[in-house]
Enzyme design. Structure first.
Site, short mmCIF file in Angstrom:
data_model
loop_
_atom_site.label_atom_id
_atom_site.label_comp_id
_atom_site.label_asym_id
_atom_site.label_seq_id
_atom_site.Cartn_x
_atom_site.Cartn_y
_atom_site.Cartn_z
N THR A 190 -0.87 -21.18 -15.97
CA THR A 190 -1.05 -21.05 -14.53
C THR A 190 -0.92 -22.41 -13.86
O THR A 190 -0.58 -23.41 -14.51
CB THR A 190 -2.36 -20.30 -14.20
N ARG A 215 9.07 -19.57 6.05
CA ARG A 215 9.17 -20.68 7.01
C ARG A 215 10.39 -21.53 6.66
O ARG A 215 11.20 -21.85 7.50
CB ARG A 215 7.93 -21.58 6.90
N ASP A 255 4.84 -11.86 -13.92
CA ASP A 255 4.28 -11.67 -12.58
C ASP A 255 5.00 -10.54 -11.83
O ASP A 255 4.37 -9.69 -11.20
CB ASP A 255 4.39 -12.96 -11.75
N ALA A 281 8.33 -17.69 -0.15
CA ALA A 281 9.44 -17.93 -1.09
C ALA A 281 8.98 -18.85 -2.22
O ALA A 281 9.77 -19.62 -2.76
CB ALA A 281 10.63 -18.52 -0.34
N GLY A 282 7.70 -18.77 -2.55
CA GLY A 282 7.15 -19.61 -3.64
C GLY A 282 7.32 -18.92 -4.98
O GLY A 282 8.13 -18.00 -5.14
N ASN A 299 4.84 -17.71 -17.10
CA ASN A 299 3.39 -17.46 -17.07
C ASN A 299 2.88 -16.98 -18.44
O ASN A 299 1.69 -16.81 -18.61
CB ASN A 299 3.00 -16.47 -15.97
N LYS A 319 3.30 -23.93 -14.43
CA LYS A 319 4.26 -22.83 -14.62
C LYS A 319 5.73 -23.27 -14.62
O LYS A 319 6.56 -22.64 -15.25
CB LYS A 319 4.04 -21.77 -13.52
N MET A 347 -6.20 -15.76 2.12
CA MET A 347 -6.94 -16.05 0.89
C MET A 347 -8.21 -16.85 1.24
O MET A 347 -8.18 -17.67 2.15
CB MET A 347 -6.04 -16.89 -0.03
P1 NAP Z 1 3.45 -21.05 -3.79
O1 NAP Z 1 4.46 -21.21 -4.86
O2 NAP Z 1 2.70 -22.23 -3.30
O3 NAP Z 1 4.21 -20.40 -2.52
C1 NAP Z 1 3.58 -20.14 -1.32
C2 NAP Z 1 4.56 -19.61 -0.27
O4 NAP Z 1 3.79 -19.26 0.86
C3 NAP Z 1 5.61 -20.63 0.16
O5 NAP Z 1 6.86 -20.02 0.25
C4 NAP Z 1 5.13 -21.08 1.53
O6 NAP Z 1 6.14 -21.26 2.47
C5 NAP Z 1 4.34 -19.88 2.02
N1 NAP Z 1 3.27 -20.34 2.91
C6 NAP Z 1 2.24 -21.17 2.61
N2 NAP Z 1 1.46 -21.36 3.70
C7 NAP Z 1 2.03 -20.65 4.70
C8 NAP Z 1 1.72 -20.46 6.09
N3 NAP Z 1 0.65 -21.04 6.62
N4 NAP Z 1 2.52 -19.67 6.82
C9 NAP Z 1 3.62 -19.08 6.26
N5 NAP Z 1 3.97 -19.24 4.98
C10 NAP Z 1 3.20 -20.01 4.20
O7 NAP Z 1 2.35 -19.97 -4.17
P2 NAP Z 1 2.48 -18.71 -5.17
O8 NAP Z 1 2.20 -19.12 -6.55
O9 NAP Z 1 3.78 -18.04 -4.88
O10 NAP Z 1 1.23 -17.81 -4.69
C11 NAP Z 1 1.15 -17.26 -3.40
C12 NAP Z 1 -0.13 -16.42 -3.29
O11 NAP Z 1 -0.06 -15.33 -4.18
C13 NAP Z 1 -1.42 -17.16 -3.64
O12 NAP Z 1 -2.42 -16.78 -2.73
C14 NAP Z 1 -1.77 -16.67 -5.03
O13 NAP Z 1 -3.16 -16.65 -5.26
C15 NAP Z 1 -1.23 -15.24 -5.00
N6 NAP Z 1 -0.82 -14.75 -6.33
C16 NAP Z 1 -1.33 -13.55 -6.76
C17 NAP Z 1 -0.96 -13.05 -8.01
C18 NAP Z 1 -1.54 -11.74 -8.48
O14 NAP Z 1 -1.47 -11.45 -9.70
N7 NAP Z 1 -2.07 -10.91 -7.63
C19 NAP Z 1 -0.05 -13.76 -8.81
C20 NAP Z 1 0.48 -14.98 -8.32
C21 NAP Z 1 0.09 -15.46 -7.07
P3 NAP Z 1 7.18 -22.52 2.49
O15 NAP Z 1 8.14 -22.23 1.39
O16 NAP Z 1 7.79 -22.43 3.83
O17 NAP Z 1 6.35 -23.74 2.25
#
Ligand code: NAP
Length: 644
Positions: free
Chosen positions: A262, A350, A302, A327-328, A287, A266, A386
């Site tokens: 994690t 964004r 995932d 797009a993360g 993962n 990753k 969150m």
């Molecule tokens: P990440 O790689 O950091 O990506 C986050 C994305 O969210 C980026 O594309 C970012 O946009 C966008 N973002 C962040 N702040 C924002 C805002 N204020 N307004 C609009 N867009 C915003 O994170 P991740 O690993 O993909 O995880 C994202 C979420 O999913 C987390 O809360 C995590 O806990 C959850 N998650 C859940 C599971 C599950 O099993 N349920 C698994 C994985 C993740 P930009 O590209 O424009 O910066």
């Protein structure tokens, strides 16, 4: 780890057996070249194997092992009486490891003799030393296992024979790299079949990250192991960024069968594993890691977790229009997996450049309302909503107006479970899916990769829910159990101590209807009361009550209510003996089920409890026995269990 011995005459049979062993969760196979009738097929068998291969030849011509090395065998095994130095040289050149072994099909030599054999094999430059005599007694078993005392982890020593069977398992617990087991044909007495072995063998798994204390994965995996009766363990390990490379290098020679990865590793870990599964490659992150006896392969589950969550709620995603916010890492995993399953994905982010790296179908946030009019599924993959920023949502509330009414809204954020986005979508009449299912199903996907077995996904989901509820310090506590177990009195003590609201479901119904429970039973009947009770449950268990809720004795008999309560709270079952219940209720005549003479009460309660026992236990996360305790003492016990 599990090593399956493949001893077939025909090459095609060997190839098929290797495939089956891989599906059943073997980590490595031992190809017995001496059993093959056409030795020229060695190369074909090894190069088609999805698992690492130990090539073993127990009769004559050891040069066959050089063919095996050239075909990609990861290990060669030679008996101590047939060591071929040329083979060792060839192996060294290409990084193939050498196992030198000793077998005795009659007896157990003394520990002095065994140590002599070990030292001799070590001097012959073995990477692994295999010592397998025969056991004729429990003392023999103790002798072979004592070889592990103070030994380096290059020893595989156990005993053949039915008496020696337990040493095969103990050896792995003491550090042997793997256990040899059979497919359909046992080539040594006392050998476990692969099916048998994968249940009893102690396998170790991990999750690495930094920070890692918050992880719910140990809870999910360990409850799955115990549900399936597996002797496996899963632990969270904090690995700092600068230590990742060393951790992965050490993993190859460890007895970990696999693990999860994690934040923040990753992406970085891709550099250090030996192979990456094509989907994980496309997603760009890992993962899940499986340790195939020293060969590390990375996967990503995932997207699979998200896919299963959605399919369970709405069926196949084939042909569905999906908008993903963000797009993360998670967005990429979901987008690539869903596209593979026939969905049409639009990314709203964004940073348009990042969105473009996933697909050409992208949209700006300013166009989100328009996008929402045509899509079937909306998935939030941003951290908006969150904890602690629970008042944020990526979708303005008014966007839900005029949208496709059948749209499903899925938020992968799981802390809290009911995010602002989901609450508003639900209020607007949309079907919603919470993020803990994805969490549980990505975990079940990892387990299936590691073992080839089907996970108990339901238990994993319950494990995730329990842990997530525990973590939400403000979560609701539900008290369930038979009348007279003290739910209301104890509930009010807990509410006061924990600074929470007290909700008494019976009282709520009385206030709503304007009648006492007894009168509802008499005038409207029990089934009408149960409907009112269910309505009250749906109203008060909504994920954000922050209350102690005292339920009626029969509330959880309704399956939907029981599931709802468990989904939205930590459920404590209060128990008491029938005699205690009768004593506690002796002055209370306003109980619907007990309008009978006092002599009959104990028998009647026993009967009802017998019927309800399983339902009560299934509905609860914790059980507390109240006999002989004051309400204050019961409250102490509950707080201790909940960690408050
Ligand atoms: P990440 O790689 O950091 O990506 C986050 C994305 O969210 C980026 O594309 C970012 O946009 C966008 N973002 C962040 N702040 C924002 C805002 N204020 N307004 C609009 N867009 C915003 O994170 P991740 O690993 O993909 O995880 C994202 C979420 O999913 C987390 O809360 C995590 O806990 C959850 N998650 C859940 C599971 C599950 O099993 N349920 C698994 C994985 C993740 P930009 O590209 O424009 O910066």
């Amino acid at each position: 780890m599990l090593c399956t011995v493949i001893a077939k005459q025909k090459a095609d049979d060997a190839i098929q057996a290797i495939k089956e062993a891989a599906e059943l969760g073997a980590d490595i196979i031992e190809l017995r070249i001496d059993f093959l009738s056409d030795k020229g097929e060695v190369k074909r068998i090894i190069s088609s194997s999805p698992l690492p291969v130990i090539a073993t030849n127990r009769e004559g011509n050891q040069s066959l092992l050089t063919d095996a090395i050239k075909a990609g065998a990861k290990y060669v095994d030679m008996d101590m009486n047939e060591i071929d130095k040329m083979v060792i040289e060839v192996a060294r050149k290409v990084g193939c490891k050498v196992i030198l072994s000793y077998h005795n099909i009659h007896e157990m030599p003394s520990i002095g003799k065994l140590t002599e054999i070990y030292n001799k094999l070590k001097a012959s430059k073995a990477d692994l030393i295999k010592i397998v005599p025969t056991s004729n007694s429990k003392i023999d078993n103790a002798t072979i296992l004592s070889m592990y005392d103070g030994m380096q982890n290059n020893l595989i020593a156990f005993a053949m024979g039915e008496i020696g069977k337990p040493t095969r398992l103990k050896a792995v617990e003491k550090g042997a790299r793997w256990m040899y087991c059979a497919t359909d044909r046992k080539v040594a007495p006392g050998q476990y079949s692969l099916e048998e072995a994968r249940k009893v063998i102690k396998r170790r798994y991990f999750i690495i990250g930094d920070p890692i204390g918050h992880s719910v994965s140990p809870q999910m995996h360990n409850s799955n192991f115990s549900s399936l009766g597996l002797n496996s363990t899963y632990e969270a390990i904090k690995v700092a960024k600068e230590d990742l490379k060393k951790f992965v290098a050490d993993l190859r020679n460890s007895n970990y069968s696999g693990g999860n990865v994690t934040i923040p590793h990753k992406i970085e870990i891709r550099k250090y594993v030996d192979e990456i599964d094509p989907l994980a490659k496309e997603i760009g992150s890992i993962n899940t890691v499986k340790n195939f006896a020293g060969k590390l392969v990375g996967y990503n589950t995932d997207g699979y977790g998200a896919l299963l969550s959605l399919e369970e709620a709405i069926g196949k995603v084939d042909g569905k229009e999906i908008a993903i916010l963000g797009a993360g890492g998670a967005a990429r995993a979901i987008a690539f997996t869903f596209e593979k399953h026939g969905a049409k994905v639009t990314i709203v982010n964004r940073d348009a450049k990042k969105a473009k790296e996933i697909t050409n179908n992208i949209a700006e946030y300013s166009k989100l309302a328009e996008v929402m009019r045509r899509i079937d599924i909306l998935i939030n993959c941003t951290p908006l909503g969150m904890s602690p920023k629970i008042d944020e949502s990526p979708v303005p509330k008014e966007y839900f107006k005029g949208t496709n009414k059948n749209m499903v809204v899925f938020d992968i954020v799981y802390n809290p479970l009911m995010t602002k986005l989901l609450k508003e979508a639900k209020e607007a009449g949309f079907k919603v899916i919470t993020g803990e299912k994805m969490l549980a199903y990505q975990a079940s996907g990892s387990f299936e990769i590691w073992t080839g077995m089907k996970a108990d996904a339901k238990t994993m989901l319950e494990g995730a829910r329990t842990k997530l509820n525990e973590k939400e310090g403000n979560s609701t506590i539900a008290l369930i159990g038979f009348m007279g177990t003290g739910k209301t009195t104890i509930g009010s003590i807990l509410a006061q101590r924990l600074n929470k609201k007290l909700i008494d479901i019976d009282k709520e119904i009385e206030n709503e209807v304007g009648k006492e429970i007894d009168r509802i039973f008499e005038e409207d009947g029990e089934s009408h009361f149960r409907l009112l009770e269910k309505k009250a449950v749906m109203k008060h268990f909504n994920g954000n009550s922050n209350a102690v809720v005292s339920c009626g004795g029969g509330t959880v008999l309704d399956m939907e209510s029981s599931l709802k309560i468990k989904e939205c709270s930590r459920v404590v079952l209060l128990r008491a003996k029938p005699e205690t219940i009768v004593e506690r209720l002796k002055d209370n005549l306003s109980r619907p089920l007990l309008h009978i003479s006092s002599e009959e009460k104990i028998e009647r309660i026993k009967k009802i409890l017998k019927h309800r026992k399983a339902i009560y236990e299934m509905s609860a996360n914790y059980v507390v026995d109240t006999d002989g305790l004051t309400p204050g003492q019961v409250a102490d016990k509950i707080m201790e269990k909940l960690g408050n």
